[in-house]
Design a protein around this motif. Sequence first.
Motif, mmCIF file in Angstrom:
data_model
loop_
_atom_site.group_PDB
_atom_site.id
_atom_site.type_symbol
_atom_site.label_atom_id
_atom_site.label_comp_id
_atom_site.label_asym_id
_atom_site.label_seq_id
_atom_site.Cartn_x
_atom_site.Cartn_y
_atom_site.Cartn_z
ATOM 1 N N GLU A 130 1.463 5.324 -3.176
ATOM 2 C CA GLU A 130 0.822 5.869 -4.390
ATOM 3 C C GLU A 130 -0.093 7.017 -3.963
ATOM 4 O OE1 GLU A 130 -0.987 2.153 -5.785
ATOM 5 O OE2 GLU A 130 0.447 2.110 -7.438
ATOM 6 N N ILE A 131 0.539 8.185 -3.776
ATOM 7 C CA ILE A 131 -0.196 9.292 -3.142
ATOM 8 C C ILE A 131 -1.314 9.847 -4.018
ATOM 9 C CG2 ILE A 131 1.649 10.006 -1.556
ATOM 10 C CD1 ILE A 131 2.375 12.210 -3.567
ATOM 11 N N HIS A 132 -1.320 9.551 -5.306
ATOM 12 C CA HIS A 132 -2.429 10.013 -6.155
ATOM 13 C C HIS A 132 -3.344 8.862 -6.565
ATOM 14 C CE1 HIS A 132 -0.065 13.857 -7.489
ATOM 15 N NE2 HIS A 132 -0.497 13.921 -6.247
ATOM 16 N N GLY A 133 -3.198 7.720 -5.902
ATOM 17 C CA GLY A 133 -4.082 6.585 -6.172
ATOM 18 C C GLY A 133 -3.555 5.696 -7.276
ATOM 19 N N CYS A 134 -4.438 4.881 -7.832
ATOM 20 C CA CYS A 134 -4.031 3.869 -8.810
ATOM 21 C C CYS A 134 -5.138 3.594 -9.833
ATOM 22 C CB CYS A 134 -3.692 2.572 -8.066
ATOM 23 S SG CYS A 134 -3.116 1.285 -9.159
ATOM 24 N N LEU A 135 -4.709 3.550 -11.105
ATOM 25 C CA LEU A 135 -5.616 3.300 -12.237
ATOM 26 C C LEU A 135 -6.324 1.961 -12.111
ATOM 27 C CD1 LEU A 135 -3.506 4.013 -15.462
ATOM 28 C CD2 LEU A 135 -5.535 5.256 -14.714
ATOM 29 N N TRP A 136 -5.671 1.013 -11.407
ATOM 30 C CA TRP A 136 -6.158 -0.383 -11.413
ATOM 31 C C TRP A 136 -7.171 -0.648 -10.299
ATOM 32 C CZ3 TRP A 136 -5.565 -1.697 -15.951
ATOM 33 C CH2 TRP A 136 -4.425 -1.326 -16.676
ATOM 34 N N ARG A 137 -7.549 0.429 -9.592
ATOM 35 C CA ARG A 137 -8.585 0.238 -8.580
ATOM 36 C C ARG A 137 -9.784 1.117 -8.932
ATOM 37 N NH1 ARG A 137 -4.248 1.053 -4.971
ATOM 38 N NH2 ARG A 137 -5.024 3.157 -4.564
ATOM 39 N N THR A 138 -10.982 0.582 -8.614
ATOM 40 C CA THR A 138 -12.195 1.414 -8.765
ATOM 41 C C THR A 138 -12.751 1.657 -7.360
ATOM 42 O OG1 THR A 138 -13.593 -0.546 -8.910
ATOM 43 C CG2 THR A 138 -12.797 0.395 -11.003
ATOM 44 N N PRO A 165 -8.584 15.877 -1.433
ATOM 45 C CA PRO A 165 -7.458 15.689 -0.513
ATOM 46 C C PRO A 165 -6.739 14.370 -0.810
ATOM 47 C CG PRO A 165 -9.519 15.204 0.597
ATOM 48 C CD PRO A 165 -9.882 15.722 -0.774
ATOM 49 N N LEU A 166 -5.439 14.319 -0.599
ATOM 50 C CA LEU A 166 -4.717 13.066 -0.740
ATOM 51 C C LEU A 166 -5.044 12.177 0.464
ATOM 52 C CD1 LEU A 166 -3.172 15.047 -2.666
ATOM 53 C CD2 LEU A 166 -1.102 13.771 -2.131
ATOM 54 N N PRO A 167 -5.054 10.837 0.263
ATOM 55 C CA PRO A 167 -5.361 9.952 1.394
ATOM 56 C C PRO A 167 -4.440 10.256 2.584
ATOM 57 C CG PRO A 167 -5.218 8.710 -0.661
ATOM 58 C CD PRO A 167 -4.761 10.096 -0.973
ATOM 59 N N PHE A 168 -5.027 10.528 3.742
ATOM 60 C CA PHE A 168 -4.267 11.024 4.884
ATOM 61 C C PHE A 168 -3.098 10.103 5.236
ATOM 62 C CE2 PHE A 168 -3.310 13.350 8.591
ATOM 63 C CZ PHE A 168 -3.003 12.425 9.595
ATOM 64 N N GLU A 169 -3.383 8.792 5.292
ATOM 65 C CA GLU A 169 -2.346 7.825 5.679
ATOM 66 C C GLU A 169 -1.142 7.908 4.732
ATOM 67 O OE1 GLU A 169 -3.384 7.079 8.982
ATOM 68 O OE2 GLU A 169 -1.757 5.789 8.255
ATOM 69 N N LEU A 170 -1.446 7.970 3.434
ATOM 70 C CA LEU A 170 -0.363 7.969 2.438
ATOM 71 C C LEU A 170 0.428 9.275 2.518
ATOM 72 C CD1 LEU A 170 -2.214 6.384 -0.614
ATOM 73 C CD2 LEU A 170 -0.447 5.338 0.814
ATOM 74 N N LEU A 171 -0.290 10.382 2.626
ATOM 75 C CA LEU A 171 0.404 11.676 2.640
ATOM 76 C C LEU A 171 1.257 11.811 3.905
ATOM 77 C CD1 LEU A 171 0.957 14.339 1.236
ATOM 78 C CD2 LEU A 171 -1.068 15.290 2.347
#
Length: 240
Positions: A115-123, A162-168
Amino acid sequence: MSLAEARRLLAAARSVAALTGAGVSAESGLATFRGSEGLWRRHRPEDLATPEAFARDPRLVWAWYEERRRAAAAARPNPAHEALAALENRFPEFTLITQNVDGLHARAGSRRVLEIHGCLWRTRCCSCGEVREDRRVPLPALPPRCACEGLLRPDVVWFGEPLPFELLSGAFRAVDACDVLIVAGTSGAVQPAGSMGRRALARGAAVIEVNLERTPLSGEATVFLEGRAGEILPALARGA
Ligand code: BV8
Ligand code: ZN
């Protein structure tokens, strides 16, 4: 070039990657960003999906995310999500890269999802940095607060962040290793995700694009399949 050609390319593939965008969730009833009813029609990205907008008015930005969390909670995965979950079990190597933050791929059964742009279900706490899953709809208060009293933000990647390095890097590794990249339901308007199709083509991988309409990638894609992801991806998965 057609569905048969796309099926032939998939059948011959060992390593497959898929990149999805908002169009894959459209048939679950979730608005896309740039379509006629798109999310960005009512709001401009720079007004809401940026750290500056959040700093200026956290409550307004959270009201928008609350609206999207409510819609995503009421939505169900559609056949496009289900087809991608099925494809994951079909190939020794399969990586799903998504720009979507709605969590529907995981709900459809996909396990290896970046989920390179993150997730709605996490804060994420702006003070202590704690990241938590929080599926409450509605949230008790807007903007929500952390136990440390800090302001919570959605754990998504905003413009200019920046996108999370690990995910990108995981996404680029999958794109650089794949024989076939499926690009479904994305306008390619946002970088760096928008460059992944060309990156795969440049190494000689095959790109199968699935979209309601042509995009800047369509002219270069190995196969462009015009239509709804909820119809085309299951047809692809059946033949794979
Ligand atoms: C970065 C999460 C660098 C939040 C999103 C100036 C300053 C700073 C950066 C930039 C700049 N200029 C350009 C940039 C880069 C910028 C960018 O790309 N801007 C664009 C607008 C030009 N990118 C960034 O800022 C990225 N970060 O570059 O950081 C950096 C490095 C080091 C240090 C500091 C900084 C961050 C980008 C991530 C932004 N976050 N989302 C949230 O969702 O709330 S982007 C958002 O757009 C969503 O993730 C969405 O998925 C994504 C892309 O849109 P699509 O998914 O493609 O959706 P869209 O509506 O556009 O298209 C839908 C498609 O589906 C259409 O083609 C339609 O035809 C099709 N469709 C519809 N229905 C169906 C269908 N297809 C099939 N079937 C259907 N049924
Ligand atoms: Zn905190």
